[in-house]
Design an enzyme around this catalytic site. Structure first.
Site, PDB file in Angstrom:
ATOM      1  CB  SER A 205      92.760  27.257 -23.760  1.00 59.00           C
ATOM      2  OG  SER A 205      93.188  28.560 -23.464  1.00 59.00           O
ATOM      3  CG  ASP A 275      91.572  29.802 -50.093  1.00 57.92           C
ATOM      4  OD1 ASP A 275      91.011  30.585 -50.887  1.00 57.92           O
ATOM      5  OD2 ASP A 275      91.040  29.416 -49.032  1.00 57.92           O
ATOM      6  CG  ASP A 279      86.173  29.875 -48.454  1.00 60.55           C
ATOM      7  OD1 ASP A 279      86.952  30.802 -48.161  1.00 60.55           O
ATOM      8  OD2 ASP A 279      86.499  28.674 -48.428  1.00 60.55           O
ATOM      9  CG  ASP A 437      93.555  30.726 -30.653  1.00 62.61           C
ATOM     10  OD1 ASP A 437      93.454  31.713 -29.898  1.00 62.61           O
ATOM     11  OD2 ASP A 437      93.407  29.556 -30.261  1.00 62.61           O
ATOM     12  CG  HIS A 475      90.950  30.468 -27.707  1.00 59.43           C
ATOM     13  ND1 HIS A 475      92.247  30.019 -27.661  1.00 59.43           N
ATOM     14  CD2 HIS A 475      90.440  30.220 -26.473  1.00 59.43           C
ATOM     15  CE1 HIS A 475      92.519  29.546 -26.470  1.00 59.43           C
ATOM     16  NE2 HIS A 475      91.436  29.642 -25.727  1.00 59.43           N
TER      17      HIS A 475
END
Length: 543
Positions: A205, A275, A279, A437, A475
Site C-alpha cells: 500500500s 475459469d 470456487d 483490491d 487489500h
C-alpha cells in the site's frame, strides 16, 4: 560482500572508526553489541539527505517467541532530528538478532503512516508456514516516516503532519526512507562491526509506493525490493477518491452493507465459473462483464436490500470506472483507472471500500477508508485548513486549489518508470497485487508495470522484475477475502539477488481455505484444467 553491496558501503575511515570504537567487547559476526548502542549519537554525516543528526533513545536485549521460535535480539529505538525545528523527528526502530545472517530488511508503512511498523512482522502477502524475516536472522528496521499519529485518530488516518513542509516531504516524497536506511545501516555496522551483504525493502500500500520510490530515487540503496499493492500514483488516486466521496454523498446514492453484499454475491455468481471451476474466486477479472443494472429496482427507486436504485447503480459504476480530470498536473498523470468492484471485490468487508456510512461533513469514521483519507488530505495537505469541508472541494473543478494540487502531484505521484538504473545496479523487484483490491486499484499497478516495460524494454524488464496479480486477494488480506494470499517472496528474492535465479512456477497459498494456486506472471491467470481444485497443479497459467 557482493559487488553491489560495495556501492552501499560508507567510506573506509567511518567503517574503521565504528569497529575501533566498539572496543574489545564488540559484537562478533552474528551477535550484536547492544549495550554499546545506548544513547549513541547518529552523526548527520552518515545520512545522504539533510538532518540534524540523531540519537539512540533506547537499546534493550529482548527475548520473544517469533514465528514459533524463541529468539534473542537487541531492540534499538532512535530519533532522527529534522532541519526545521518545527518539524517532528523521525522515530525509528532496529531489531538486531543473535545469529545474524548478515542481511538487512526495511519495512514500509501504511496509510498516512505515523507509527513504526513492527520489525518482527512479515512481508506483505507473506507465507504462513515460514519464519518472519527477524526469525530468519535478518536485521530489520522501519520508521514512522517522520511524524507521530494522534492516538485519537483511526489507525494510519491522521494527516495533520501535512501542515509542515519537511514532514510532508519525509512522508510523501519518501525522504524519511533514505534517512532511516542510512541511520539503520550505521547502527547495524556499530552493532556487528560488519556491513550487511544484502539490504532488502518490503512494503504494501503506502509501503508499496515506498518500495517503488526507493528503487526510483536511490537505485543502489537496496539489492532487492518487494512492492505489494503499491499506491504509487497517490495524488491521482486521491483525486478519484474525492470524486467518489462526492458521488456517494448524494441523496440515496450510498449502497448500504446489505446492498454491498448483494452486489458481491451477484458478481461472483455471474463470473466465478469463467475459469473452469466454481470456487468463490474470479481468476480472470478481465473476462467478467457484470452489469449492475441487472440489480435495478423497479422504476429505479430504492425498494430495499434486494435491488439497487438508479443512484446506487451510478455510484457503483463511478467506483469501477476510470476517473479523468480536465486539467494538467505537474506529475503528468491524467486519470485513475477505478476499482474492481465489478470484478469480485470482497463486499463482505466493506470498511476499506464503501464503508458502512455515506460520506458527510464531518467525515464519519465508519465511511470508507479511502474517503477518510481524502478528508484528511484536503484538510492538511491541500488547504491546510483543519475546518475545511472536504466535500466542498471538487476534484473535477478545483478552482483556486489547482496550483496546489499540481505542486503536490510532483511529491506524491512516484511515477518514474525508468527503473533502468536500479536494474543496471543489479536490483531485483517483485511486484504483487490482489485482483480484488478495494483500496488500491490493481489496474493502476498493471499500468505502472506496462510503463516500465515501455521505457526499459520488455527483455530488460524481465531480467529484473516479476509482476503477479493474485485472483481473489484483496487489500492486505483485510477481513475475509475470497483468497488470503501467502507466498514466500523473500526467499524468492534471495535466490534471485544472490544466485541469479528468478522465480520459476511459483505457488501461492490461500491462508484461510488451505488451498494453492499457481502464481501467474501478469497478464496470465490460472485456468482450471482438471483434478483437485484445491491444488495448484490442477491449474495452468493462461492468457
Amino acid at each position: 560482500m557482493t559487488s553491489r553491496t560495495r556501492l552501499l558501503a560508507i567510506p573506509a575511515m567511518l567503517v574503521l572508526t565504528a569497529a575501533v570504537t566498539a572496543g574489545p567487547a564488540a559484537a562478533t559476526a552474528s551477535v550484536p553489541a547492544c549495550a554499546g548502542l545506548a544513547q549513541l549519537k547518529i552523526p548527520a554525516s552518515v545520512m545522504s539527505l539533510p538532518t540534524s543528526g540523531g540519537r539512540v533513545t533506547a537499546a534493550s536485549v529482548m527475548t520473544s517467541v517469533v514465528s514459533g521460535k524463541t529468539i534473542r535480539y537487541c531492540q534499538v529505538d532512535a530519533d532522527l532530528y529534522p532541519v526545521d525545528p518545527a518539524a517532528p523527528a523521525i522515530k525509528m526502530r532496529v531489531d538486531l538478532p543473535d545469529g545474524w545472517n548478515h542481511k538487512a530488511l526495511m519495512f514500509g508503512g501504511g496509510g498516512f503512516n505515523g507509527t513504526i511498523p513492527d520489525p518482527a512482522s512479515n512481508v506483505p502477502f507473506g507465507p504462513g508456514d515460514q519464519p518472519v524475516p527477524l526469525a530468519r536472522g535478518y536485521a530489520t528496521f522501519a520508521s514512522d516516516s517522520g511524524h507521530q499519529q494522534n492516538p485519537a485518530s483511526p489507525p494510519s488516518l491522521d494527516g495533520s503532519f501535512g501542515m509542515n513542509d519537511e514532514a510532508l516531504k519525509n512522508f510523501a516524497a519518501g525522504d524519511a526512507l533514505k534517512k532511516t536506511r542510512d541511520a539503520s545501516l550505521f547502527l547495524i555496522r556499530r552493532a556487528y562491526a560488519a556491513t550487511p551483504g544484502e539490504v532488502f525493502f518490503a512494503g504494501g500500500s503506502t509501503g508499496g509506493r515506498e518500495a517503488l520510490n526507493v528503487a526510483q530515487r536511490w537505485p543502489t540503496a537496496f539489492d532487492g525490493v518487494i512492492s505489494a499493492f503499491p499506491a504509487w500514483n497517490n495524488l491521482a488516486e486521491i483525486l478519484d477518491l474525492g470524486y467518489l466521496a462526492q458521488v456517494l454523498s448524494r441523496p440515496g446514492a450510498f449502497p448500504g452493507v446489505d446492498k454491498q453484499g448483494l452486489l458481491y454475491t451477484s458478481v461472483v455468481n455471474a463470473c466465478d465459473g469463467l475459469d473452469g471451476v466454481k470456487d468463490g474466486v474470479i481468476s480472470n477479472p478481465a473476462g467478467c462483464h457484470f452489469d449492475p443494472r441487472a440489480l435495478r429496482c423497479p422504476g429505479g427507486v430504492d425498494a430495499g436490500p434486494a435491488c439497487l436504485s438508479d443512484a446506487q447503480i451510478g455510484a457503483v459504476q463511478a467506483m469501477s470506472s476510470p476517473f479523468r480530470w480536465p486539467y494538467r498536473v505537474a506529475s503528468g498523470e491524467t486519470e485513475y483507472p477505478g476499482f474492481p468492484f465489478l470484478s469480485g471485490a470482497d463486499m463482505r468487508t466493506p470498511f476499506l471500500g464503501f464503508g458502512t456510512t455515506a460520506p458527510a461533513n464531518p467525515m464519519p469514521v465508519t465511511s470508507g477508508y479511502g474517503l477518510q483519507y481524502w478528508d484528511q488530505w484536503v484538510k492538511y495537505f491541500l488547504t491546510r485548513d483543519p475546518n475545511q469541508n472536504s466535500l466542498a472541494v471538487d476534484p473535477r473543478h478545483p478552482g483556486k486549489w489547482l496550483s496546489r494540487i499540481s505542486a503536490l502531484s510532483t511529491i506524491e505521484d512516484r511515477n518514474n518508470a525508468d527503473l533502468g538504473p536500479f536494474a543496471r545496479a543489479g536490483g531485483k523487484l517483485i511486484l504483487l497485487h490482489g485482483a480484488a483490491d478495494e483500496l488500491v486499484s490493481p489496474y493502476s499497478t498493471s499500468d505502472y508495470y506496462e510503463r516500465v516495460r515501455h521505457v526499459v524494454g520488455p527483455r530488460a524488464t524481465d531480467a529484473f522484475l516479476r509482476y503477479y496479480v493474485v485472483p481473489g486477494a484483496n487489500h492486505a488480506n483485510f477481513g475475509t477475502p475470497a483468497f488470503a494470499a501467502g507466498w514466500d517472496s523473500l526467499t524468492a528474492l534471495e535466490h534471485w539477488v544472490e544466485g541469479g535465479r528468478p522465480p520459476v512456477n511459483p505457488v501461492v497459498a490461500d491462508l484461510t481455505h488451505l488451498r494453492t494456486r499457481p502464481l501467474c506472471a501478469y497478464p496470465s491467470w490460472p485456468r482450471y484444467r482438471g483434478g483437485d481444485p484445491d491444488q495448484a497443479s490442477s491449474f495452468a497459467c493462461t492468457r
